[in-house]
Motif scaffolding. Structure first.
Motif: not given
Length: 147
Positions: A53-63, A82-88
């Motif tokens: 349930d944890a997600a980096p800032e700017g991420a929105g759970r898709k499913d 959904r996440y537009d940040g970098s893999s790092e």
């Protein structure tokens, strides 16, 4: 007459052999094959992990999803974001979140292990690929290594 009795016995022996050769694998398939209560219990334990349930800032759970492979009986519980940040940035974030939740890092980037439900579970973080970040836990009773 004795030739007929021998023929019947031979036919019966062939029939019994055929039943054993075909019946035993079918019995195994019907009684052992597929996911059952053990896998359901493991999935329940895995789905309670807060790191999913944890997600980096700017991420929105898709499913969020839960699956069990009927052939090999491994359980998968995961979430996609959904996440537009970098893999790092994603790996750094989940590295901290996983360690805080008791996961130990493996040598492969984005892979962690933790004892869970009587076996070893593997947490994997992949992406973002095409804007999707995958966070997934995989485990089985065969003690397979997933990453």
């Amino acid at each position: 007459m004795s030739g007929t009795g021998a023929g019947i016995r031979a036919a019966a022996a062939v029939a019994v052999s055929g039943l054993l050769l075909a019946g035993l694998p079918a019995l195994y398939f019907l009684t052992v094959h597929g996911c059952g209560e053990e896998e359901d219990r493991l999935a329940e334990v895995m789905s309670g992990e807060t790191v999913l349930d944890a997600a980096p800032e700017g991420a929105g759970r898709k499913d969020r999803y839960q699956e069990c492979d009927d052939d090999d009986r491994f359980v998968v519980v995961g979430a996609r974001y959904r996440y537009d940040g970098s893999s790092e940035d994603a790996l750094r974030y989940y590295g901290e979140a996983a360690r805080a939740d008791g996961w130990r890092p493996r040598t492969a980037p984005g892979c962690f292990t933790k004892p869970m439900g009587g076996t070893t579970a593997y947490l994997g973080v992949e992406g973002p690929d095409d804007g999707l970040l995958h966070v997934e836990i995989v485990a089985d009773r065969a003690k397979s290594q997933w990453c």
